[in-house]
Motif scaffolding. Structure first.
Motif: not given
Length: 175
Positions: A14-17, A23-25, A143-150
């Motif tokens: 959750x912290x990574x997400x 960072x995306x913002x 975005x790819x990192x966010x999807x893998x974390x999700x």
């Protein structure tokens, strides 16, 4: 023991997400200001009014561009003006009045200055394109990192929930 491990992993994910979203913002805001700056450059340059109306994150870059483009244009004009004026004088000879000759020299210098500004604009546009490509790649990576974390978060939550079910006491009635 497993429940605590999975709970810690869920918290970490959750912290990574949240960090990725932040960072995306920031990256999206940077891309937006860079696109605004690129639009100003593509319109023919940056004026003082554009500089004053810009965001604080772009103001330094705009001021540097204005100074660099001006200095570059002056240098270009000073390097090329003597040849252009000499060529014009050889073509016209002594048939022009000194006042007309002075007006023509001023016109040549203004045109050369503008050519120098155009070259500076082309260089800055090329630099902006490189930076926009770099930011786009960074956005795609995030975005790819966010999807893998999700996806990992989803599986960690499922594993935590299963560990909770496994720890629950099972009461049976034997008759």
């Amino acid at each position: 023991m497993g429940i605590f491990t999975f709970t810690a992993r869920v918290h970490s994910l959750l912290y990574q997400k949240s960090d990725i979203a932040y960072r995306m913002q920031k990256l999206t805001a940077r891309m937006r200001t860079l696109q605004q700056y690129a639009a100003l450059i593509a319109n023919g340059g940056v004026s003082i009014g554009d500089l004053l109306g810009s965001s604080g994150s772009n103001m330094g870059r705009m001021m540097n561009y204005l100074a660099w483009a001006h200095n570059n244009s002056l240098l270009y004009m000073q390097q090329n003006a003597p040849q252009a004026i000499a060529w014009y004088q050889s073509q016209m000879g002594n048939s022009q009045s000194p006042a007309n000759m002075q007006k023509m020299q001023r016109w040549i210098m203004i045109q050369l200055y503008q050519q120098g500004r155009d070259k500076a604009m082309q260089i800055e546009t090329r630099n902006l394109k490189i930076e926009q490509d770099r930011l786009t790649q960074e956005k795609e990576r995030l975005e790819a990192l966010g999807q893998s974390v999700e996806a990992e978060l989803k599986s960690a939550k499922e594993a935590r929930d299963q560990a909770i079910k496994d720890m629950a006491p099972r009461y049976t009635f034997n008759a």
